[in-house]
Design a protein around this motif. Sequence first.
Motif, short mmCIF file in Angstrom:
data_model
loop_
_atom_site.label_atom_id
_atom_site.label_comp_id
_atom_site.label_asym_id
_atom_site.label_seq_id
_atom_site.Cartn_x
_atom_site.Cartn_y
_atom_site.Cartn_z
N ARG A 113 53.58 21.67 -81.80
CA ARG A 113 52.93 22.79 -81.57
C ARG A 113 52.38 23.68 -82.90
O ARG A 113 53.25 23.24 -83.45
CB ARG A 113 54.27 23.65 -80.75
CG ARG A 113 54.67 23.08 -79.46
CD ARG A 113 55.38 24.51 -78.29
NE ARG A 113 54.39 25.73 -78.11
CZ ARG A 113 53.86 25.79 -77.62
NH1 ARG A 113 53.16 25.11 -76.79
NH2 ARG A 113 52.64 26.62 -76.93
N ALA A 114 52.25 24.53 -83.34
CA ALA A 114 51.60 25.30 -84.48
C ALA A 114 51.65 26.68 -84.46
O ALA A 114 50.63 26.66 -83.23
CB ALA A 114 51.05 24.61 -85.19
N ALA A 115 52.24 27.54 -85.49
CA ALA A 115 51.45 28.36 -85.41
C ALA A 115 50.25 28.74 -85.22
O ALA A 115 49.32 28.12 -86.69
CB ALA A 115 51.87 29.16 -86.56
N ALA A 116 49.45 29.23 -85.00
CA ALA A 116 47.71 29.12 -84.49
C ALA A 116 46.87 29.21 -86.23
O ALA A 116 45.48 28.66 -86.07
CB ALA A 116 47.04 30.72 -84.07
N ASP A 117 48.07 30.05 -87.50
CA ASP A 117 47.42 30.37 -88.22
C ASP A 117 47.59 30.06 -89.58
O ASP A 117 47.25 29.60 -90.89
CB ASP A 117 47.31 31.82 -88.56
CG ASP A 117 48.50 32.22 -89.39
OD1 ASP A 117 49.84 31.28 -88.87
OD2 ASP A 117 49.21 33.36 -89.34
N ASN A 118 48.00 28.67 -89.48
CA ASN A 118 48.85 27.54 -90.30
C ASN A 118 48.12 26.48 -90.13
O ASN A 118 48.35 25.67 -89.51
CB ASN A 118 50.08 26.99 -89.58
CG ASN A 118 51.31 26.16 -90.62
OD1 ASN A 118 50.66 25.67 -90.86
ND2 ASN A 118 51.93 26.48 -90.29
N ASP A 149 49.55 30.75 -80.74
CA ASP A 149 50.60 29.34 -81.35
C ASP A 149 49.71 28.12 -80.80
O ASP A 149 48.92 28.92 -79.71
CB ASP A 149 51.57 29.11 -81.67
CG ASP A 149 52.16 28.84 -79.83
OD1 ASP A 149 53.04 27.81 -80.07
OD2 ASP A 149 51.81 29.41 -78.62
N VAL A 150 49.26 27.75 -81.01
CA VAL A 150 48.47 26.30 -80.34
C VAL A 150 49.33 25.00 -80.34
O VAL A 150 50.66 24.71 -80.70
CB VAL A 150 47.42 25.54 -81.80
CG1 VAL A 150 46.50 26.26 -81.15
CG2 VAL A 150 48.01 25.24 -82.10
N ALA A 151 49.23 24.42 -78.86
CA ALA A 151 50.27 23.30 -78.54
C ALA A 151 48.42 21.74 -78.83
O ALA A 151 48.48 22.46 -78.05
CB ALA A 151 50.64 23.24 -77.17
N LEU A 152 48.78 21.17 -78.65
CA LEU A 152 48.83 19.95 -79.32
C LEU A 152 48.98 18.39 -78.96
O LEU A 152 50.49 18.17 -78.91
CB LEU A 152 48.53 19.73 -81.05
CG LEU A 152 47.32 20.27 -81.74
CD1 LEU A 152 49.14 21.91 -82.77
CD2 LEU A 152 47.40 20.20 -83.07
N THR A 153 48.05 17.25 -78.10
CA THR A 153 49.03 16.57 -77.73
C THR A 153 48.62 14.79 -78.52
O THR A 153 47.12 15.22 -78.85
CB THR A 153 48.04 16.45 -75.95
OG1 THR A 153 48.58 17.54 -75.56
CG2 THR A 153 49.08 15.42 -75.29
N LEU A 154 48.89 14.09 -78.27
CA LEU A 154 48.70 13.01 -79.36
C LEU A 154 48.60 11.82 -77.74
O LEU A 154 50.23 11.72 -77.77
CB LEU A 154 49.52 12.10 -80.55
CG LEU A 154 48.89 10.25 -81.38
CD1 LEU A 154 47.72 10.87 -81.52
CD2 LEU A 154 50.10 10.85 -81.70
N ALA A 155 47.30 11.49 -77.38
CA ALA A 155 47.53 10.62 -76.25
C ALA A 155 47.94 8.87 -76.33
O ALA A 155 47.51 8.57 -77.74
CB ALA A 155 46.22 10.91 -75.32
#
Length: 155
Positions: A113-118, A149-155
């Motif tokens: 996860r990361a702040a969308a502005d980061n 914020d955004v969620a990210l995935t490494l599949a």
Amino acid sequence: MISLREVHDSDLAVFWGHLSDPAAQHMAAVTRPYHYDRSLFDAHWARILADPAVLMRAVLADGEVVGHVSLYGPPEEREVTYWIAGAHWGKGIATTALTALLALEPARPVYARAAADNAASIRVLQKCGFEITAHSTVYAESRAAEIPDVALTLA
């Protein structure tokens, strides 16, 4: 040269300096009470260092401890987190460290996860193969506000 090693007790004072930096807290946005209180910090680190399910490493740049990177959570919900001292931002250290950590445990998926502005943190994650999979809002203690914020995935 960037390298990872097991965390030593002597690293904790360095990590405290990194995590308690107001500029870094603002950039990370989502902080926890242990970012502001040394006794809570010490208790938090004692717990995570004692947990065999947490893969935690100190990040070194030319032998100097400049941050940490970790992988934690149950197998189906593994998540990464990292923190690099502000004086070392923009040098590719986070990308190199995260790549090395991910090589130690090849099980996928892995989340972040990361702040969308980061933008810098999102770029690090994307360079490591993560893709943005969701957008939401979260309360950011360091900013005393709800932020995207955004969620990210490494599949």
